[in-house]
Design a protein around this motif. Structure first.
Motif: not given
Lengths: 180, 180
Positions: A161, A155, A169, B150-152, A151, B168-169, B172-173, B165, A165, A176, B175-177, B144-145, B147-148
């Motif tokens: 990016w 991204g 990121t 769009t990445a996800t 991912a 869960r992913t 996890l993301v 999956l 950035l 995390g 949770d890291g926030l 950053e968020v 970015a996260l």
DNA sequence: TTTCAACATGAGTCGTCACTCATCTTATCG
DNA sequence: CGATAAGATGAGTGACGACTCATGTTGAAA
């Protein structure tokens, strides 16, 4: 194999890596030929179909990534090696581009075999080591982390990016993964 | 506008959303026409270029996403609304596909304007609320968020993650926030 | 140096796709 | 009902890209 043939093959591979990195896998074979300084027919002599060319690039790239992983397994600090590798993979993708379709076998799907397994295994080894050193949450699974990796890689590429950035990121993602 | 014209326009939009979701933006306009049950000329009468068709889909989609965000701002629990919205966006992308090129303005780049700003703003509002409620780390920045996100989104689409999956992913993301 | 198989060349083929337009059809208005 | 403008149709056009092949060139073995 004649000397000039070997030289041309190498030129074509190098050119293809550049061109596909810049314009994505949809870049034309003709542009690869131009960049390599050979005629279009020469490209197809060495790589009978475009997907063969892409496959060859992927294979080289996987080789490099596996080597890097094994070097880190042998010499790295278990607490940081995993994070370094993750970062390295994303940075590579930002430069090389075509990398994206690597851990997921997609794209011009070829040879989901040996190398992918080696790569996945090396990644898992680094992750296990980091977990045992207490640097990674014990409840995250490898497939989730690989998903996060692809991912982030996707991204970073698709939305262009900035270097800054991207770094922030990736750090956020890695943060995390650490134990709370 | 004649009644049949309006009906056809709607059919084309619906068909296009399906087709582009299934085969990506590179699917042919002819397939959209076939799925809509009209001739190719009719598609081009309503949308003079392919990018206009894509733009129209994007616009509808952005409208829906903005509405959803505003509903959550009005009625949601600040502690969870942000996380719900993030999850909702990823789920939408998993279904709708073309969504990917949304927050980054890329793709057939049209109208980076008003709607994108509204979307970004709504997203920021949800995030601020969550932060003030102590549900989000105070040191993460909105870009950053996004970015996260769009990445996800990219990841979930490009590598065809399973529903499990993906869930869960995303967790996890998210949770890291959260604050450690 | 001679010889020739390996190699390089690039104009041409074929398929696909976005987009056009001359012709036919129909919703709608008086 | 006509009349007609708005709309629908789909064969056709041009551009592009992957891939081929007849012809010309060259590395290297003898």
């Amino acid at each position: 194999m004649r000397a000039d043939a070997r030289r041309n093959r190498a030129r074509i591979l190098a050119a293809a890596e550049e061109v596909f990195a810049e314009h994505g896998a949809s870049a034309s074979t003709e542009e690869v030929a131009a960049r390599a300084g050979v005629a279009i027919g020469t490209v197809f002599r060495h790589f009978p179909a475009k997907r063969d060319l892409l496959a060859a690039i992927m294979k080289d790239l996987r080789r490099r990534l596996i080597d890097k992983a094994e070097a880190l397994i042998a010499n790295g600090d278990p607490k940081t090696a995993f994070f370094d590798y993750f970062t390295y993979l994303v940075e590579s993708s930002a430069k090389i581009g075509t990398v994206v379709n690597l851990l997921a076998e997609e794209g011009p799907s070829i040879e989901p075999g040996e190398q992918i397994m080696a790569l996945t295994h090396a990644f898992g080894t680094l992750m296990d080591a980091a977990r045992e050193a207490g640097a990674v949450r014990p409840d995250v699974r490898p497939d989730e982390v690989i998903a996060l990796l692809t991912a982030t890689t996707h991204g970073a590429m698709a939305a262009g990016w900035s270097d800054d950035l991207r770094r922030r990121t990736v750090n956020l993602v890695l943060d995390g993964l650490r134990p709370h």
